[in-house]
Each structure stands twice: as C-alpha cells, then as structure tokens.
Design a protein around this motif. Structure first.
Motif, PDB file in Angstrom:
ATOM      1  N   VAL A  32    -118.159  80.843  29.407  1.00  0.00           N
ATOM      2  CA  VAL A  32    -118.409  79.883  30.477  1.00  0.00           C
ATOM      3  C   VAL A  32    -119.806  80.149  31.018  1.00  0.00           C
ATOM      4  CG1 VAL A  32    -117.746  79.085  32.780  1.00  0.00           C
ATOM      5  CG2 VAL A  32    -115.983  79.658  31.092  1.00  0.00           C
ATOM      6  N   VAL A  33    -120.584  79.088  31.135  1.00  0.00           N
ATOM      7  CA  VAL A  33    -121.950  79.181  31.638  1.00  0.00           C
ATOM      8  C   VAL A  33    -122.032  78.491  32.997  1.00  0.00           C
ATOM      9  CG1 VAL A  33    -124.366  78.534  31.232  1.00  0.00           C
ATOM     10  CG2 VAL A  33    -122.905  79.252  29.313  1.00  0.00           C
ATOM     11  N   ALA A  34    -122.553  79.204  33.996  1.00  0.00           N
ATOM     12  CA  ALA A  34    -122.883  78.579  35.272  1.00  0.00           C
ATOM     13  C   ALA A  34    -124.207  77.844  35.087  1.00  0.00           C
ATOM     14  CB  ALA A  34    -122.992  79.630  36.370  1.00  0.00           C
ATOM     15  N   VAL A  35    -124.166  76.542  35.188  1.00  0.00           N
ATOM     16  CA  VAL A  35    -125.318  75.703  34.841  1.00  0.00           C
ATOM     17  C   VAL A  35    -126.365  75.733  35.953  1.00  0.00           C
ATOM     18  CG1 VAL A  35    -126.057  73.346  34.295  1.00  0.00           C
ATOM     19  CG2 VAL A  35    -123.876  74.214  33.402  1.00  0.00           C
ATOM     20  N   LYS A  36    -127.594  76.027  35.576  1.00  0.00           N
ATOM     21  CA  LYS A  36    -128.726  75.989  36.499  1.00  0.00           C
ATOM     22  C   LYS A  36    -129.483  74.661  36.405  1.00  0.00           C
ATOM     23  CE  LYS A  36    -128.256  80.239  38.008  1.00  0.00           C
ATOM     24  NZ  LYS A  36    -127.914  80.533  39.436  1.00  0.00           N
ATOM     25  N   ALA A  37    -129.475  74.038  35.239  1.00  0.00           N
ATOM     26  CA  ALA A  37    -130.114  72.738  35.039  1.00  0.00           C
ATOM     27  C   ALA A  37    -129.500  72.089  33.810  1.00  0.00           C
ATOM     28  CB  ALA A  37    -131.630  72.884  34.859  1.00  0.00           C
ATOM     29  N   ALA A  38    -129.402  70.761  33.828  1.00  0.00           N
ATOM     30  CA  ALA A  38    -128.871  70.011  32.690  1.00  0.00           C
ATOM     31  C   ALA A  38    -129.828  68.866  32.366  1.00  0.00           C
ATOM     32  CB  ALA A  38    -127.481  69.457  33.001  1.00  0.00           C
ATOM     33  N   PRO A  91    -130.074  66.145  42.148  1.00  0.00           N
ATOM     34  CA  PRO A  91    -128.805  66.871  42.288  1.00  0.00           C
ATOM     35  C   PRO A  91    -127.697  66.111  41.562  1.00  0.00           C
ATOM     36  CG  PRO A  91    -129.342  65.711  44.319  1.00  0.00           C
ATOM     37  CD  PRO A  91    -130.532  65.553  43.415  1.00  0.00           C
ATOM     38  N   LEU A  92    -126.621  66.797  41.228  1.00  0.00           N
ATOM     39  CA  LEU A  92    -125.508  66.144  40.534  1.00  0.00           C
ATOM     40  C   LEU A  92    -125.021  64.912  41.284  1.00  0.00           C
ATOM     41  CD1 LEU A  92    -123.067  68.876  39.140  1.00  0.00           C
ATOM     42  CD2 LEU A  92    -124.594  67.377  37.860  1.00  0.00           C
ATOM     43  N   ALA A  93    -125.031  64.964  42.599  1.00  0.00           N
ATOM     44  CA  ALA A  93    -124.532  63.848  43.397  1.00  0.00           C
ATOM     45  C   ALA A  93    -125.331  62.569  43.177  1.00  0.00           C
ATOM     46  CB  ALA A  93    -124.536  64.217  44.879  1.00  0.00           C
ATOM     47  N   GLU A  94    -126.559  62.699  42.661  1.00  0.00           N
ATOM     48  CA  GLU A  94    -127.410  61.531  42.427  1.00  0.00           C
ATOM     49  C   GLU A  94    -127.531  61.217  40.944  1.00  0.00           C
ATOM     50  OE1 GLU A  94    -131.136  61.967  44.479  1.00  0.00           O
ATOM     51  OE2 GLU A  94    -130.152  62.626  46.331  1.00  0.00           O
ATOM     52  N   VAL A  95    -126.494  61.542  40.169  1.00  0.00           N
ATOM     53  CA  VAL A  95    -126.526  61.327  38.726  1.00  0.00           C
ATOM     54  C   VAL A  95    -126.735  59.857  38.376  1.00  0.00           C
ATOM     55  CG1 VAL A  95    -123.993  61.174  38.593  1.00  0.00           C
ATOM     56  CG2 VAL A  95    -125.319  61.765  36.563  1.00  0.00           C
ATOM     57  N   ALA A  96    -126.190  58.939  39.168  1.00  0.00           N
ATOM     58  CA  ALA A  96    -126.384  57.513  38.871  1.00  0.00           C
ATOM     59  C   ALA A  96    -127.852  57.144  38.931  1.00  0.00           C
ATOM     60  CB  ALA A  96    -125.570  56.654  39.838  1.00  0.00           C
ATOM     61  N   LYS A 113    -139.190  64.565  31.081  1.00  0.00           N
ATOM     62  CA  LYS A 113    -137.751  64.790  31.062  1.00  0.00           C
ATOM     63  C   LYS A 113    -137.130  64.624  32.434  1.00  0.00           C
ATOM     64  CE  LYS A 113    -134.039  66.206  28.844  1.00  0.00           C
ATOM     65  NZ  LYS A 113    -133.501  65.569  27.650  1.00  0.00           N
ATOM     66  N   VAL A 114    -135.957  64.021  32.488  1.00  0.00           N
ATOM     67  CA  VAL A 114    -135.168  63.894  33.710  1.00  0.00           C
ATOM     68  C   VAL A 114    -134.060  64.951  33.676  1.00  0.00           C
ATOM     69  CG1 VAL A 114    -133.660  62.386  35.071  1.00  0.00           C
ATOM     70  CG2 VAL A 114    -135.693  61.448  33.932  1.00  0.00           C
ATOM     71  N   LEU A 115    -133.868  65.635  34.795  1.00  0.00           N
ATOM     72  CA  LEU A 115    -132.905  66.743  34.856  1.00  0.00           C
ATOM     73  C   LEU A 115    -131.925  66.575  36.002  1.00  0.00           C
ATOM     74  CD1 LEU A 115    -135.422  69.686  34.409  1.00  0.00           C
ATOM     75  CD2 LEU A 115    -133.885  68.799  32.657  1.00  0.00           C
ATOM     76  N   LEU A 116    -130.783  67.241  35.888  1.00  0.00           N
ATOM     77  CA  LEU A 116    -129.825  67.376  36.964  1.00  0.00           C
ATOM     78  C   LEU A 116    -129.730  68.841  37.358  1.00  0.00           C
ATOM     79  CD1 LEU A 116    -126.992  65.066  35.604  1.00  0.00           C
ATOM     80  CD2 LEU A 116    -128.494  64.576  37.548  1.00  0.00           C
ATOM     81  N   ILE A 117    -129.685  69.102  38.653  1.00  0.00           N
ATOM     82  CA  ILE A 117    -129.604  70.470  39.151  1.00  0.00           C
ATOM     83  C   ILE A 117    -128.295  70.607  39.958  1.00  0.00           C
ATOM     84  CG2 ILE A 117    -130.741  72.282  40.471  1.00  0.00           C
ATOM     85  CD1 ILE A 117    -132.388  71.268  38.105  1.00  0.00           C
ATOM     86  N   PRO A 118    -127.298  71.323  39.416  1.00  0.00           N
ATOM     87  CA  PRO A 118    -126.027  71.471  40.124  1.00  0.00           C
ATOM     88  C   PRO A 118    -126.213  72.213  41.465  1.00  0.00           C
ATOM     89  CG  PRO A 118    -125.767  72.046  37.828  1.00  0.00           C
ATOM     90  CD  PRO A 118    -127.238  71.905  38.056  1.00  0.00           C
TER      91      PRO A 118
END
Length: 314
Positions: free
Chosen positions: A32-38, A290-295, A309-314
């Motif tokens: 299991v990886v705690a995600v820092k960026a996706a 942030p994940l909350a703004e994934v849309a 690149k566009v990223l998501l930060i949990p």
C-alpha cells in the motif's frame, strides 16, 4: 479511512466523486502506497466520459494509473520493498487516492532528489514517448516530425529524440514555440501551408513521424511528406491505424502492446529517473489540484494542452 475518486456512470467531469473508504491492507505480493501526487492523463478523462470504449460499469470505478508516494504497508511474499520506501507507481488501479495498492512490478524506486510532483508526472506520457520513438527507430541522424510537440508526451519525445541525436520538427501553437526550442525542437505552427513550412525547416526531408494530435491536417501532412507509412506512428487515432496503414500505440488501437513494447515502457522509468537525478531531463508541471477539485483538473486536461502535466495532490 482513505480518500478515493470514483464514478458510477459515464459522463462529464461532474460524475467524479470524492469518497471515503476503508484504508486498504496490502494483499500478498503487493504494498500500500500513501500517495503524495497523482498524474492526470487524457486517457483518464476519455474513459470517464465513455469516449474511449471500456466495459459496462457495474460498480464504482476508480480513476488514475500514475502516482508517487511512500510505502506504508507490505504484504506477504514482498521481498524488495519496505515501509518508508519512496516509490513511483505505474499502471495502478485507482491512483487518484490517498492510498493505492500496487504490485511489486508496478513500483520503481524514486530518487530523493526527484520531487513527488515530477515523479508522478512521468507515467503515461514519458513511457509512451520513449516506447514510441524506440519502436519507430528514431536514432542519431533521424529527422523526426512530431505532431503535437507541446503536450506532455510531445515534450518528453522532443528531449529523448534530441538526446539520441535526431533532428526534431515539432508542430505546435505559436505561444509554445519558445519552450519547444528550449527543449531541442524546431517548432512549426499549425494551419494552412503546414507541409511547406515543414519542408523549409527540414530541407533534407522527414524520416519518421510521431502523431500525438490525430487531426486530419496532421495525418494528411504526414502522408504527403513520408511515402513509407511503416515510418509513421500515431498515439491518437489507433482505431484507424489498420485502415491507414500506420503504426499505433494506444489511442484506441484494438491491438494490444507487444511484450517488447511493454518492456520499453517499463524501461523508460529507470532511464528518465536517472536523467532527472542528473538534471538532464525536464518535466513541465502545468498545475496541481487537491483531490476535491478533480473535476476541474479533468476540465483543464480536456480543454487542450495545458502547458505541462496536471496533477492531483491528496
């Protein structure tokens, strides 16, 4: 609890939901990886919208394949990874999350000098660019025509090809030309007279073509400039590759990657991480959400080349 992004029906970015689920335990052979960026990739949005065919949705479907983070749980039969290891995750199922399960073969060790954001940005674009250029036979002395030089795949392809001794002619909107020159390409603007502008930029002719835009203009220009369609590859219109007589990797291609093509995509991670560690490769980050703004992240990706690149930060 863990946070994940999922959708239960095809549609626009508004179908994406951010929900809490139990934090996963590592199954045998995985961590299991705690995600820092996706990383957010165009294919993620195409699958979500239904533009790219996939199976019927019968349960909530998670999103994303590229991530970087820290190993926080290790399953039985895992020998090469320990809690606390910093890793790049590739080909994951549901990387848009605070925690993701990954098999050992989906992990690459992240150098300390490479940021989480850059590590998460490697994934699909860099491995695709590397594999496609190797498959096309781009090497020292090759003149490559790259359609769509300003996207994340294009920027990686420019750097690889330039590093290998190729001349790169890259089509792009004029506002991106300065950056493409910095990366090693000769930029050419889209629009009427494209073939003539390419001929002027490459008077010795074009040897190979990599199409990362899929427009009629890109294809017609490629066929006009390169007679042997075996030297043309696309990443976008794979569904038409057999009809057109060109190579295709992804882009709706019904033919899966070969074992060699998959090997090349895996090889790309070690190659580019070494170059990044030595400061000899660049990955442009357009924006992080942030994940909350994934849309909003999906809207930016769907709106055209965001400039990196566009990223998501949990």
């Amino acid at each position: 609890m863990a946070t994940v992004v999922q959708y239960e029906r095809f549609g626009g970015p508004e179908v994406l939901e951010v929900v809490e689920v139990p934090t996963p335990d590592a199954p045998p052979g995985a961590v299991v990886v705690a995600v820092k960026a996706a990383g957010v990739n165009p294919i993620d949005a195409k699958l979500r919208s239904g533009a790219r065919a996939s199976s019927e949705i019968t349960e909530p479907r998670r999103v994303g394949s590229d991530a970087a983070g820290v190993v926080v749980d290790v399953g039985d039969r895992v020998s090469d990874w320990s809690i606390g290891d910093e890793v790049v995750v590739r080909n994951a199922d549901g990387a848009y999350a605070s925690h993701v399960v990954a098999r050992e073969d989906q992990l690459v060790r992240k150098p300390a000098s490479v940021s989480w954001e850059v590590a998460a940005a490697i994934g699909v674009p860099v491995s695709t660019a590397y594999q496609a250029l190797r498959s096309l036979g781009v090497t020292d002395g090759t003149t490559l025509l790259l359609h769509g030089g300003s996207g994340s795949v294009g920027r990686a392809a420019i750097q690889f090809a330039h590093r290998w001794g190729a001349t790169v002619i890259a089509t792009a909107a004029e506002n991106n030309h300065e950056r493409l020159r910095e990366l090693g390409a000769i930029p050419v603007a889209y629009g009427g007279g494209l073939a003539d502008r390419i001929r002027a930029a490459a008077p010795g002719g074009i040897d190979r073509v990599l199409d990362a835009v899929g427009t009629g203009e890109a294809l017609e220009t490629s066929f006009e400039l390169v007679a042997d369609r075996d030297h043309i590859g696309t990443l976008v219109v794979g569904a038409r590759a057999a009809e057109l007589g060109i190579h295709a990797w992804s882009g709706g291609n019904p033919v899966p990657l070969t074992a060699e093509e998959r090997r090349l995509r895996a090889e790309a991670y070690d190659v580019v991480l070494d170059l990044l560690e030595r400061g000899e490769f660049q990955i442009d980050i357009a924006r992080s959400f942030p994940l909350a703004e994934v849309a909003e992240a999906h809207r930016l990706v769907e709106g055209g080349h965001p400039g990196g690149k566009v990223l998501l930060i949990p």
